[in-house]
Enzyme design. Structure first.
Site: not given
Length: 677
Positions: A29-30, A218-219, A249, A610
């Site tokens: 996504k970044t 973002d997020e 998330q 993770r």
């Protein structure tokens, strides 16, 4: 653009209206956000100063800006805003705070400062409720995030007929009045006040809508009510924005996050387009299959399935241990074995857990075997006594109405101003409804104090005013700060106040590091806005940076990483141990009792995703709780994982302490042989 997959390219190139990018864990996504900023500037002709990208951590904001600058290779990014929500709010208040009655040089209070004010309000009005101060602080924070003002909170709590909540609402009103008197704001105000500003001042909102013509967030699943409103108001009718998020998330409900904000976008912006990023670039296929299978047990408005080209990978190991001690021992011995036999770096390992208390035994086992480790969220630089002292001096210099700063440093170093004098000063300032600093200069105070006490207070306030004038007018403010510390003999004070010469030197080095940080900031433009910083701005930015970065850790040392599941979000590790997979630990007892298992399942999903290569989960058959040994039930989330992908040790048979001890001894014996002992 060639480095992006098809879905990522769609997300970058769509500019025809509001866009929601559902970005699964590890889906890049970044890259989408940074490539889209470059695309807007290069291909769409939007000037950098008309673009704002907002995220939740300083680390993420820095990474984004660095990557955008690299992509554009020297093309103008001046004026581009890449910042956290709270930095954006701080900049808005710096420029527009006057419309809300906030004077320049306002102070930003951290959690400790806020709690001190709340405790003072409770002790004066409701002394029997002082042990509830932490609870009240949490309630007030939630009210602010939900844009509930004190009057509304009081009205609602009276309807609920809950006396404790009513007291909290009264304290909330007193707390806000005190902040206003101090010309201060707290962390939650950095979002709440700009949202209220835009709601009540359409002319200011229009100015900022014209300035920010494209917004990226973002997020997005972590936004609370006030953050959602801030985005909605800035987007306006034009609705040129891209938000990126993952409802699977969303793990911060306890601090106000509302994953339903993703759904609400469809209502507020009917033309919303949705692009799903499902290709994962982090984990093996088996790990992703387990994550997908677990999270499918949650209800979904948006469905997505993560997949990977990283190979299917090894089975997921589940290890049943006799008790919590053998659980920690098993994890430690496996890490040591992998490091010594296969040369796996310690930093490749992460041990994740639901609660901070679970790290204690893990630390003991790692220490006993001299294994380097790092616990996420160590001592904050700004929480050190010497740094809080110097920052309090600077806060008082730029904002003399800051009573919290005044009280911290009035006798540091000692000025022979005793508690009786301060008590009379406090009573006088309360009666006069003015700050302690202002009260010191009033003639009426002298009628309540001895002549020597009055002279000492007057001497101190004159010194502060003189220092303020020098800092604001001198070409080199940090030189004045150094002179200020020399004038009060702070280095000598540290030598007297420290247990050893070495400790005093370390504390003085911390002070010098702080001054160098201020000097560095003043020599450069604000990285969020590319505008020059004043000394007031630099000090407030440092306070905000500390509040934001207390849970960020960029330590690259070769050490095993220990952290909670909450702290692990956004990180990745080749080898992950997820410990304590038991009912009442994960899922947590509070969630079981409240019937809210969905967020706990999202925590499990975050923990699984993770891991890049290997994932091991452990649980104890028995665990000590409140001094008693209790039988543990394996977590329901283990039964939700695909059984064909699990390598389960000890599921069917009893694992005794003796079996674990024999296994541990065998491991240590092999290590000793390897080391030639």
């Amino acid at each position: 653009m060639n480095s992006l997959n098809e879905r990522q390219q769609q997300a970058v190139q769509y500019i025809g209206g509001p866009l929601l990018v559902l970005a699964g864990a590890g889906s890049g996504k970044t890259s989408v956000i940074t490539q889209k900023i470059a695309y807007l500037i290069e291909e769409c002709g939007i000037k950098a100063h008309h673009i704002a990208a907002v995220t939740f951590t300083n680390k993420a904001a820095r990474e984004m800006k660095q990557r955008v600058t690299k992509l554009l290779q020297g093309k103008s990014t001046r004026g581009l805003t890449v910042s956290t929500f709270h930095n954006l709010g701080l900049n808005l208040l710096r420029k527009e705070g006057e419309a809300l009655g906030i004077k320049s040089g306002f102070t930003l209070f951290d959690q400790q400062d806020s709690l001190s004010i709340i405790k003072n309000a409770v002790s004066q009005e409701f002394p029997n409720e002082l042990d509830q101060a932490d609870y009240f602080q949490n309630l007030i924070s939630n009210w602010k995030n939900d844009l509930v003002e004190p009057e509304e909170a009081l009205f609602k709590t009276r309807q609920q007929e809950d006396q404790t909540l009513q007291i909290a609402a009264v304290v909330y009103g007193e707390y806000n009045r005190t902040l206003t008197a101090y010309n201060a704001v707290d962390f939650d105000d950095l979002i709440r006040l700009p949202a209220l500003l835009f709601q009540n001042h359409p002319d200011i909102l229009e100015k900022w809508q014209n300035r920010i013509r494209y917004l990226l967030v973002d997020e997005y699943q972590d936004t609370n009510t006030s953050q959602y409103l801030l985005v909605k108001l800035l987007a306006g009718q034009r609705a040129d924005f891209t938000v990126v998020g993952d409802d699977d998330q969303s793990i911060y409900a306890w601090r106000g996050a509302r994953p339903e904000n993703l759904v609400e976008l469809q209502t507020d912006f009917p033309g919303l387009r949705v692009v799903k990023l499902e290709q994962n670039y982090r984990s093996t296929g088996r790990i992703l299959k387990a994550a997908n299978t677990v999270i499918d047990n949650n209800p979904h408005v948006f469905t997505k399935t993560l997949w990977s080209e990283m190979g299917f990978g090894e089975p997921i190991r589940i290890v049943r241990c006799a008790n919590e001690e053998t659980e920690a021992e098993r994890i430690a011995s496996e890490i040591i074995t992998a490091h010594l036999q296969r040369k796996v770096p310690y930093k490749d390992f992460a041990v994740l857990y639901r609660g901070n208390h679970q790290s204690r035994l893990m630390e003991i086992k790692l220490q006993a075997n001299q294994v380097p480790y790092k616990v996420n969220g160590g001592t904050s630089f700004f929480s050190r006594a010497e740094i809080k002292d110097v920052m309090s001096y600077l806060r008082l210099v730029i904002n003399p109405d800051d009573d919290t700063a005044f009280l911290r440093i009035i006798n540091t170093p000692r000025r022979e101003i005793g508690p009786a004098t301060l008590e009379k000063l406090n009573d006088y300032s309360a009666a006069r409804k003015c700050s302690l600093f202002q009260a010191c200069s009033e003639f009426g105070l002298r009628q309540h104090l001895a002549e020597k006490a009055s002279e000492r207070l007057s001497r101190f306030t004159s010194w502060v005013a003189d220092t303020q004038q020098k800092i604001f007018t001198h070409d080199n403010p940090t030189q004045i700060i150094r002179e200020m510390l020399l004038d009060i003999g702070y280095e000598q004070f540290l030598r007297q106040d420290s247990q050893s010469t070495g400790m005093a030197e370390r504390r003085w080095a911390n002070v010098n590091q702080l001054i160098e940080s201020i000097d560095y900031m003043l020599e450069r433009d604000d990285p969020d806005t590319d505008e020059p910083l004043t000394v007031e701005d630099a000090i407030t930015k440092l306070i905000l940076r500390d509040i934001m970065e207390r849970q960020e850790d960029e330590d690259e040392t070769n050490a095993v990483q220990l952290m909670t599941l909450h702290a692990s979000k956004g990180l990745e590790f080749p080898k992950v141990y997820l410990m304590g997979l038991e009912e009442e630990l994960l899922p947590h007892r509070n969630s079981i009792e409240s019937g809210d298992i969905e967020e706990e399942r999202r925590l499990m999903y975050v923990g699984i995703t993770r891991a890049k290569q290997n994932l091991t989960m452990t649980y104890a058959a028995k665990r000590k709780q409140f001094g008693e040994i209790i039988d543990c039930t394996p977590s329901r989330f283990l039964d939700e994982m695909p059984p064909e992908d699990l390598d389960w040790e000890g599921k069917d048979g009893d694992v005794s302490v003796e079996q674990n001890r024999v296994q541990g001894q065998a491991t240590l014996a092999s290590l000793s042989a390897l080391l030639g002992d």
